[in-house]
Design an enzyme around this catalytic site. Structure first.
Site, mmCIF file in Angstrom:
data_model
loop_
_atom_site.group_PDB
_atom_site.id
_atom_site.type_symbol
_atom_site.label_atom_id
_atom_site.label_comp_id
_atom_site.label_asym_id
_atom_site.label_seq_id
_atom_site.Cartn_x
_atom_site.Cartn_y
_atom_site.Cartn_z
ATOM 1 N N ASN A 1 -6.601 12.453 -11.312
ATOM 2 C CA ASN A 1 -7.307 12.781 -12.564
ATOM 3 C C ASN A 1 -7.029 14.241 -12.894
ATOM 4 O O ASN A 1 -6.529 14.990 -12.054
ATOM 5 C CB ASN A 1 -8.805 12.485 -12.454
ATOM 6 C CG ASN A 1 -9.444 13.181 -11.273
ATOM 7 O OD1 ASN A 1 -9.357 14.401 -11.147
ATOM 8 N ND2 ASN A 1 -10.054 12.414 -10.386
ATOM 9 N N ASP B 1 0.852 -1.183 0.000
ATOM 10 C CA ASP B 1 0.000 0.000 0.000
ATOM 11 C C ASP B 1 0.892 1.238 0.000
ATOM 12 O O ASP B 1 1.639 1.457 0.957
ATOM 13 C CB ASP B 1 -0.869 -0.050 1.268
ATOM 14 C CG ASP B 1 -1.724 1.174 1.457
ATOM 15 O OD1 ASP B 1 -1.689 2.096 0.611
ATOM 16 O OD2 ASP B 1 -2.435 1.221 2.478
ATOM 17 N N ILE B 2 0.812 2.058 -1.039
ATOM 18 C CA ILE B 2 1.734 3.197 -1.176
ATOM 19 C C ILE B 2 1.529 4.242 -0.081
ATOM 20 O O ILE B 2 2.445 5.004 0.220
ATOM 21 C CB ILE B 2 1.628 3.812 -2.583
ATOM 22 C CG1 ILE B 2 2.865 4.674 -2.880
ATOM 23 C CG2 ILE B 2 0.340 4.610 -2.746
ATOM 24 C CD1 ILE B 2 2.989 5.097 -4.324
ATOM 25 N N ASP C 1 -5.779 7.150 -5.494
ATOM 26 C CA ASP C 1 -6.077 8.566 -5.217
ATOM 27 C C ASP C 1 -6.922 8.687 -3.942
ATOM 28 O O ASP C 1 -6.578 9.445 -3.011
ATOM 29 C CB ASP C 1 -6.813 9.132 -6.445
ATOM 30 C CG ASP C 1 -6.956 10.642 -6.428
ATOM 31 O OD1 ASP C 1 -7.031 11.227 -5.333
ATOM 32 O OD2 ASP C 1 -7.022 11.232 -7.515
HETATM 33 P P1 ADP Z 1 -5.691 5.012 -12.619
HETATM 34 O O1 ADP Z 1 -6.938 5.850 -12.660
HETATM 35 O O2 ADP Z 1 -4.436 5.785 -12.976
HETATM 36 O O3 ADP Z 1 -5.828 3.722 -13.366
HETATM 37 P P2 ADP Z 1 -6.105 3.643 -10.047
HETATM 38 O O4 ADP Z 1 -5.935 4.196 -8.675
HETATM 39 O O5 ADP Z 1 -7.472 3.205 -10.450
HETATM 40 O O6 ADP Z 1 -5.487 4.728 -11.037
HETATM 41 O O7 ADP Z 1 -5.139 2.401 -10.221
HETATM 42 C C1 ADP Z 1 -3.750 2.515 -10.387
HETATM 43 C C2 ADP Z 1 -3.065 1.336 -9.729
HETATM 44 O O8 ADP Z 1 -2.962 1.595 -8.325
HETATM 45 C C3 ADP Z 1 -3.813 0.023 -9.877
HETATM 46 O O9 ADP Z 1 -2.882 -0.981 -10.246
HETATM 47 C C4 ADP Z 1 -4.355 -0.227 -8.465
HETATM 48 O O10 ADP Z 1 -4.439 -1.601 -8.184
HETATM 49 C C5 ADP Z 1 -3.289 0.442 -7.629
HETATM 50 N N1 ADP Z 1 -3.659 0.800 -6.245
HETATM 51 C C6 ADP Z 1 -4.866 0.994 -5.701
HETATM 52 N N2 ADP Z 1 -4.757 1.330 -4.392
HETATM 53 C C7 ADP Z 1 -3.423 1.356 -4.110
HETATM 54 C C8 ADP Z 1 -2.632 1.599 -2.938
HETATM 55 N N3 ADP Z 1 -3.188 1.934 -1.771
HETATM 56 N N4 ADP Z 1 -1.271 1.511 -3.041
HETATM 57 C C9 ADP Z 1 -0.685 1.211 -4.211
HETATM 58 N N5 ADP Z 1 -1.368 0.955 -5.340
HETATM 59 C C10 ADP Z 1 -2.714 1.019 -5.299
#
Ligand code: ADP
Length: 175
Positions: free
Chosen positions: A30, A16-17, A40
């Protein structure tokens, strides 16, 4: 998993980032900087309302570009918000995705942020196929590290789930 590019570690992790201990974390925003689901939503929830307050002042960010705000309550010092392309299979998609990584790294370097964590931009709601995105992402990150030589100690990709980690691990072997 990691690879050295000059003096910079390029690291792949799974997780989890919002928990990353890097100086900068990158948000998959966005273009209206309006907040949303996915990474986001997680960043705004964990970082608190200060981040959105600064996003409102900035207003918007074109696809492929990047802006910077406070990181609020997060461990990071700054959040870099970048906008990847909504995948449509157009010839410009890879260039726009690469620009999102490159402009984020340029901004981090300009602010003296020596450790940076990225999520996998565009591969969630924006629908970019994972294998293709991984190649573009790691190629662009390598280019951004080389261009900003000496400016980064570590650039980390924080992959959410095994499928994303596997796709990036395979792509790392090819750069
Ligand atoms: P985008 O609209 O750019 O596609 P998303 O947030 O829908 O952005 O997804 C981008 C990537 O981030 C996906 O691979 C998703 O699984 C991942 N993701 C979602 N939540 C987290 C998190 N808490 N930490 C890291 N990566 C995440």
């Amino acid at each position: 998993m990691e690879k050295l590019i000059g003096q910079t570690r390029l690291v792949l992790t799974q997780g989890d980032i919002t928990q990353a201990d890097t100086e900068a974390i990158v948000n998959a925003a966005n273009s209206r900087l309006a907040g949303g689901g996915g990474v986001d939503g997680a960043i705004h929830r964990a970082g608190g309302p200060e981040i959105m307050a600064e996003c409102r002042k900035i207003g918007s960010c074109p696809t492929g570009e990047a802006v910077i705000t406070t990181a609020g309550r997060l461990k990071a010092k700054k959040v870099i918000h970048t906008v990847g392309p909504i995948y449509r299979g157009r010839p410009e998609d890879p260039r726009l995705l690469a620009n999102a990584y490159l402009n984020s790294l340029d901004l981090a370097a300009r602010y003296g942020l020596r450790t940076v964590a990225f999520p996998s931009l565009s591969t969630g709601a924006y629908g970019y196929p994972l294998e293709a995105a991984a190649k573009v992402a790691l190629g662009a990150v390598k280019q951004g590290i080389e261009k900003n030589s000496g400016k980064f100690d570590e650039v980390r990709l924080v992959l959410f789930g095994q499928d994303a980690f596997d796709a990036y691990a395979q792509a790392l072997g090819q750069i």
